[in-house]
Scaffold this active site. Structure first.
Site, PDB file in Angstrom:
ATOM      1  N   TYR A 177       0.839  -1.288  -0.048  1.00 52.61           N
ATOM      2  CA  TYR A 177      -0.103  -0.038  -0.073  1.00 52.61           C
ATOM      3  C   TYR A 177       1.001   1.278  -0.004  1.00 52.61           C
ATOM      4  O   TYR A 177       1.373   1.915   1.193  1.00 52.61           O
ATOM      5  CB  TYR A 177      -0.805  -0.004   1.172  1.00 52.61           C
ATOM      6  CG  TYR A 177      -2.127  -0.803   1.374  1.00 52.61           C
ATOM      7  CD1 TYR A 177      -2.128  -1.722   0.303  1.00 52.61           C
ATOM      8  CD2 TYR A 177      -2.776  -1.091   2.392  1.00 52.61           C
ATOM      9  CE1 TYR A 177      -3.299  -2.772   0.114  1.00 52.61           C
ATOM     10  CE2 TYR A 177      -3.830  -2.134   2.370  1.00 52.61           C
ATOM     11  CZ  TYR A 177      -4.278  -2.618   1.428  1.00 52.61           C
ATOM     12  OH  TYR A 177      -5.109  -3.562   1.375  1.00 52.61           O
ATOM     13  N   PHE A 209     -14.112  -3.775   0.618  1.00 47.76           N
ATOM     14  CA  PHE A 209     -15.073  -3.201  -0.372  1.00 47.76           C
ATOM     15  C   PHE A 209     -16.290  -3.215   0.331  1.00 47.76           C
ATOM     16  O   PHE A 209     -17.196  -3.348  -0.561  1.00 47.76           O
ATOM     17  CB  PHE A 209     -14.813  -3.774  -1.809  1.00 47.76           C
ATOM     18  CG  PHE A 209     -13.512  -3.617  -2.265  1.00 47.76           C
ATOM     19  CD1 PHE A 209     -12.417  -2.643  -2.077  1.00 47.76           C
ATOM     20  CD2 PHE A 209     -12.888  -4.613  -3.438  1.00 47.76           C
ATOM     21  CE1 PHE A 209     -11.467  -2.675  -2.709  1.00 47.76           C
ATOM     22  CE2 PHE A 209     -11.962  -4.631  -3.651  1.00 47.76           C
ATOM     23  CZ  PHE A 209     -10.824  -3.459  -3.488  1.00 47.76           C
ATOM     24  N   GLY A 211     -20.012  -0.514  -4.233  1.00 51.79           N
ATOM     25  CA  GLY A 211     -21.040  -1.378  -5.107  1.00 51.79           C
ATOM     26  C   GLY A 211     -20.089  -2.126  -6.171  1.00 51.79           C
ATOM     27  O   GLY A 211     -19.015  -2.903  -5.713  1.00 51.79           O
ATOM     28  N   PRO A 270     -23.648   6.865  -7.960  1.00 51.62           N
ATOM     29  CA  PRO A 270     -24.760   7.204  -7.085  1.00 51.62           C
ATOM     30  C   PRO A 270     -25.745   6.128  -6.905  1.00 51.62           C
ATOM     31  O   PRO A 270     -26.329   5.496  -7.833  1.00 51.62           O
ATOM     32  CB  PRO A 270     -25.335   8.279  -8.192  1.00 51.62           C
ATOM     33  CG  PRO A 270     -24.196   8.771  -8.931  1.00 51.62           C
ATOM     34  CD  PRO A 270     -23.248   7.630  -8.996  1.00 51.62           C
TER      35      PRO A 270
END
Length: 299
Positions: free
Chosen positions: A67, A215, A219, A228
């Site tokens: 990371y 996650f 979505g 959205p």
């Protein structure tokens, strides 16, 4: 203030943690697949953010040596932030994949290379041993040789506990023949339910293993910010609680079982507080049924 304790606790081996933790990937300003890349957070701001998380009860943080971005390393920021919290926060890192100094991805580490990756995490985090190391599978059919190498490092005292990431149920069984597994970390969310389809979430609960979704507030675009939200049911539940859709996603995830640990990541202090507060939300059975209902378009 211990807001992170509202969802309860779970034990990673002999280490008890609050179920709401923090994922450090976004601290670097560079997502895993580069689709959440952005300006890296100021170092002092990053340390303040992490201290705020700790003050709100977060005592479980997820990271990795890979990371990093050209200007930031998640492990380096965590090391600075933990100067006065070192004995109070469980740090979970992962090995297997690797990146060269320019950021290019390398092939999956060979078993004999895992010691070097563990030592890299030790140097960056400023520790003599790692609390938990997850072996992140890279599509391997068998993880026995790699997990066996980590078990040797555990026996040597470099690692306290072992876990798995991005695996299938058969990998859990294979690993447990070699050494105890305290956690499994896979992609999982309201929209991404493969760990339900494979039985992995239930398997972990039955075997007393923490299941740690990543996650969880995204979505289908995964680490990128969700599109959205078009799901009226999610907005309906959120309005009923005076909460955000992201908080409802986290609450839904935590309701999947007492062994679920959440590790949402953010660089926004307000979003950090919202993520932690999601652990106090209690969804009704009717709300969970509503959220789980398949879309008509799926039929």
């Amino acid at each position: 203030m211990n807001a992170a304790a509202a969802a309860g606790t779970w034990k990673l081996g002999d280490m008890e943690v609050n179920r709401v933790g923090y994922g450090a990937m976004r601290l670097t300003g560079n997502g895993m697949m580069r689709n959440s890349a952005g300006t890296p957070i100021d170092r002092d701001a990053a340390v303040r953010l992490l201290h705020s998380a700790f003050e709100q009860g977060v005592n479980h943080i997820d990271t990795a040596a890979f990371y990093f971005s050209p200007l930031r390393s998640a492990n380096e920021l965590i090391n600075r932030a933990l100067a006065s919290w070192r004995d109070d926060v469980v740090v979970v890192t992962k090995v297997g994949p690797g990146r060269d100094p320019s950021g290019e991805w390398l092939t999956m580490a060979r078993p004999e290379q895992l010691r070097g990756q563990v030592e890299e995490n030790l140097r960056q985090l400023g520790r003599d041993h790692l609390d938990v190391v997850n072996l992140r599978s890279d599509g391997m059919d068998s993880i026995a040789e790699h997990f066996g190498a980590l078990a040797e490092l555990r026996a040597a005292g470099l690692v306290r506990h072992l876990g798995l990431s991005n695996v299938r149920p058969q990998h859990v069984a294979e690993a447990r023949e070699i050494a105890p597994v305290v956690c499994v970390q896979n992609a999982y969310s309201l929209d991404w339910r493969r760990a339900d389809e494979s039985g992995l979430v239930d398997l972990c609960r039955e075997q007393g293993i923490a299941f740690v979704p990543f996650f969880a507030v995204s979505g289908l675009r995964r680490e990128a910010a969700p599109a959205p939200e078009q799901d009226a049911r999610l907005h309906t539940v959120a309005r009923g609680h005076g909460a955000t859709p992201a908080q409802i996603r986290l609450a839904w995830t935590l309701h999947r079982g007492p062994h679920i640990l959440a590790i949402p990541g953010t660089t926004n202090p307000a979003h950090l507080a919202e993520n932690i507060a999601a652990g106090a939300l209690r969804l009704t059975e009717e709300e969970r049924t509503l959220l789980d209902k398949p879309d008509e378009t799926d039929n």
